[in-house]
Design an enzyme around this catalytic site. Structure first.
Site, PDB file in Angstrom:
ATOM      1  N   ARG A  27       0.810  -1.210   0.000  1.00  7.41           N
ATOM      2  CA  ARG A  27       0.000   0.000   0.000  1.00  7.41           C
ATOM      3  C   ARG A  27       0.851   1.271   0.000  1.00  7.41           C
ATOM      4  NH1 ARG A  27      -5.266   0.172   2.780  1.00  7.41           N
ATOM      5  NH2 ARG A  27      -6.367  -1.719   2.224  1.00  7.41           N
ATOM      6  N   LYS A 483       4.490   6.699 -15.436  1.00  8.44           N
ATOM      7  CA  LYS A 483       5.297   5.592 -14.915  1.00  8.44           C
ATOM      8  C   LYS A 483       6.725   6.042 -14.640  1.00  8.44           C
ATOM      9  CE  LYS A 483       2.451   2.374 -14.442  1.00  8.44           C
ATOM     10  NZ  LYS A 483       1.542   3.466 -14.060  1.00  8.44           N
ATOM     11  N   HIS A 502       2.774  23.902 -30.195  1.00 14.59           N
ATOM     12  CA  HIS A 502       2.007  24.910 -29.460  1.00 14.59           C
ATOM     13  C   HIS A 502       2.610  25.179 -28.083  1.00 14.59           C
ATOM     14  CE1 HIS A 502      -1.125  25.096 -32.494  1.00 14.59           C
ATOM     15  NE2 HIS A 502      -1.105  23.776 -32.542  1.00 14.59           N
ATOM     16  N   LYS A 602      -0.355   2.856  -2.547  1.00 17.43           N
ATOM     17  CA  LYS A 602      -1.067   1.997  -3.508  1.00 17.43           C
ATOM     18  C   LYS A 602      -2.550   2.321  -3.548  1.00 17.43           C
ATOM     19  CE  LYS A 602      -1.231  -1.322  -6.496  1.00 17.43           C
ATOM     20  NZ  LYS A 602      -0.630  -1.063  -7.811  1.00 17.43           N
TER      21      LYS A 602
END
Length: 607
Positions: A27, A483, A502, A602
């Site tokens: 987590r 990532k 742009h 997580k």
């Protein structure tokens, strides 16, 4: 995010508390601690950083006791220090908390005015003091907790232990998950069933507003109105086996390589190869009745939503809105009865997405969810559950959950198109054939792992990296940049390739690598022209394409990553592999913590 374990046991619980915390490391966290009741005292041990630090503290200064609670913390209020680590305690109580107490400052000021002394900067400590204050005046623990819960604003899962009653634990949840485990003469609390799997498979999932009292003889659950209520006992199905990396160096690497298998498993739930059709679970409504789709998600899942917009509008000709979940409610969206709200979440507990889901349900909008945890809060709330079958994902940066979400999204878009009469049987058969080919093509993409590892060192030297894609490859550029940011800490941005001129082209020089995602196809020439504009200005380009595309545009690049030639429908599933592997190998080259990158969690269970 944070992790909770509580055990009302028959013998010393310390080792099992630590074992439970180890199963919650996925987590993300920045400190950890345990507390037990020992010889009439609350004993605590806490440590900054990784769980190994807590294990060393316990080795030097052991604690025992048959009742205990433990926690891995991801800092919200206060830095990740030992003083701010959970459990928080007074003379009378110790508790652990996931979530956030929004009115903590008001409560803290009130407690300070009454002479209470604080050891930490956290919002959680106010809860311990509020409960203790009442117990010290003779209020029973159960009533003290109930009165305190009524004063808390925000989101929380709590596990509370009492010096005066070593044979009782109390838990509560509002907006943050908590499960009760039923053992043989023992009871447990956990953030999820996975944490409790070594101890019991019998689980009760608490609902919003529930408070639970566990003793040696009974488990009593009270709903938000303080009425005694029965919550069903289910078999969790979570594996008690330790999460192992096998022959892989990191969980993220293992989960990248699992993708052909788990995507195949997911597709098996939705494809009917013999009939060459796509099927969804039974639903209480007709998809043909919806003339608008809203897709709501966070982070990586929001890029699945963007890809889903392309698919749904192309196949079903139904307009789609995509919202970042944390913004959805605050723009006061127009919601109609002919609208379907589709939510995407790996954990099914993401706070912003869950809040958006409840907002839609209050407005009477039908809901669906693409979710990896079928027992999660979101999975139980939606009208239509579209399960992914990725299995537990331990690496904080999502990989296999992302591609399984894509597989389900493709199945949903196809089914919606058929329901709307926009898809002929032959067109559906073609989609089924292409989706069936995805796992094999993903496996072929994995065959380039060593090539990607070999070029990662060049990217690892950069401070900034740009990703380009056009059409459905634009969300893939965003995903690739995310990532890389997450696990290597290199600043990276994804752009629609036509947007380069742009503004972003001003960033181009020979120190800024440009990762171009460009499978050969209708948009290839457009993407390559933008790539060549950047090359003319000194950009170091890495081209990810198939053999045809590399043959046509690979000249002048610093590296190419060759993918199998695939149909555009499954290109996002296949091209996810190289962007994941590139981020992974760059992070390894830099020596960062791949599985548990700094500051990330997580399951994000606070808004």
């Amino acid at each position: 995010m944070c992790g909770i374990i509580g055990i009302l046991g028959k013998d010393n619980v310390t080792n099992r508390l630590v074992e439970g915390l180890k199963r919650l490391e996925y987590r993300g966290y920045d400190s950890a601690g345990v507390a037990t009741l020992s010889e009439g005292r609350i004993e605590r041990r806490r440590a900054e950083g990784k769980l190994d630090n807590l294990v060393r503290v316990l080795a030097d200064d052991p604690v025992d006791g048959v009742t205990g609670i433990a926690h891995t913390r991801w800092a919200t209020h206060g830095a990740p220090t030992t003083d701010n680590a959970h459990p928080h305690a007074t003379e009378e109580v110790a508790l652990v908390h996931n979530g956030i107490i929004e009115n903590f400052k008001e409560l803290r000021d009130e407690l300070l005015a009454r002479g209470r002394a604080f050891e930490s900067e956290t919002d959680t400590e106010v809860v311990a003091h509020l409960i203790s204050e009442q117990i010290e005046t003779g209020v029973a623990p159960r009533d003290a907790v109930r009165k305190t819960l009524d004063r808390l604003h925000g989101a929380f899962a709590l596990a509370i232990m009492f010096k005066s009653d070593p044979d009782m634990l109390i838990g509560a949840r509002l907006g943050s998950p908590l499960v009760v485990g039923h053992g043989d003469g023992e009871s447990f609390f956990g953030s999820d069933a996975l944490a409790l799997a070594p101890f019991t498979q019998k689980i009760s999932y608490l609902e919003e507003g529930d408070m639970v009292v566990i003793t040696r003889n009974a488990t009593m659950i009270y709903d938000e109105n303080d009425e005694l209520i029965a919550r069903p006992v289910a078999l969790s199905g979570a594996s008690a086996a330790a999460n192992e990396k096998g022959n892989h160096a990191h969980f993220m690497q293992k989960e990248i390589f699992e993708q052909p298998i788990v995507v195949a498993q997911t597709l098996q739930s939705y494809l009917r190869p013999l009939e060459e059709q796509v099927a969804l679970p039974d639903m209480a409504f007709d998809l043909a009745g919806f003339d608008r789709i809203s897709i709501v998600a966070c982070g990586t899942s929001s890029y699945v939503a963007m890809i889903g917009k392309y698919w749904i509008e192309q196949f079903a000709r139904v307009p789609v809105e995509v919202d970042v979940a944390s913004e959805f409610r605050y723009r006061d969206p127009v919601l109609t009865e002919n609208q379907l709200a589709l939510f995407i979440s790996q954990s099914g507990e993401t706070a912003d997405t869950l809040a958006a889901l409840k907002h839609c349900k209050r407005a009477g909008v039908k809901t669906a969810g693409i979710i990896n945890v079928p027992t999660s809060s979101m999975a139980r709330e939606v009208d239509l559950l579209l399960s992914t079958h990725a299995g537990p994902e331990i690496g904080v940066a999502s990989t296999k959950a992302f591609t399984c979400q894509l597989a389900v999204m493709a199945a949903f878009a196809t089914n919606l198109a058929r329901a709307k009469g926009k898809l002929s049987p032959e067109e559906e058969r073609e989609i089924v054939r292409h989706l069936s080919e995805a796992p094999e093509a993903m496996n072929a993409a994995l065959g380039h792992d060593e090539d990607i590892a070999g070029m990662a060192g060049t990217i690892a030297e950069a401070r900034d990296v740009l990703y380009l894609g056009r059409g459905i490859d634009y969300p893939m550029a965003l995903e690739g940049a995310l990532k890389l940011k997450e696990i290597s800490y290199i600043h990276a941005e994804g752009y629609a390739s036509g947007e380069m001129k742009h503004g972003p082209i001003a960033l181009i020089d020979d120190a800024v690598p440009l990762i171009v995602i460009a499978p050969s196809g209708p948009l290839f020439e457009k993407t390559v022209s933008n790539m060549q504009e950047a090359q003319a200005r000194g950009a170091k380009v890495v081209l990810i394409s198939d053999a045809e595309g590399i043959g046509r545009a690979g000249q002048g690049t610093i590296a190419t990553i060759e993918m199998p030639k695939v149909h555009p429908l499954i290109a996002p599933l296949v091209y996810a592999i190289p962007v994941q592997l590139l981020a992974y190998h760059v992070a390894v080259a830099k020596g960062t913590d791949v599985d548990q990158p700094r500051n990330l969690a997580k399951s994000v269970t606070v808004e």
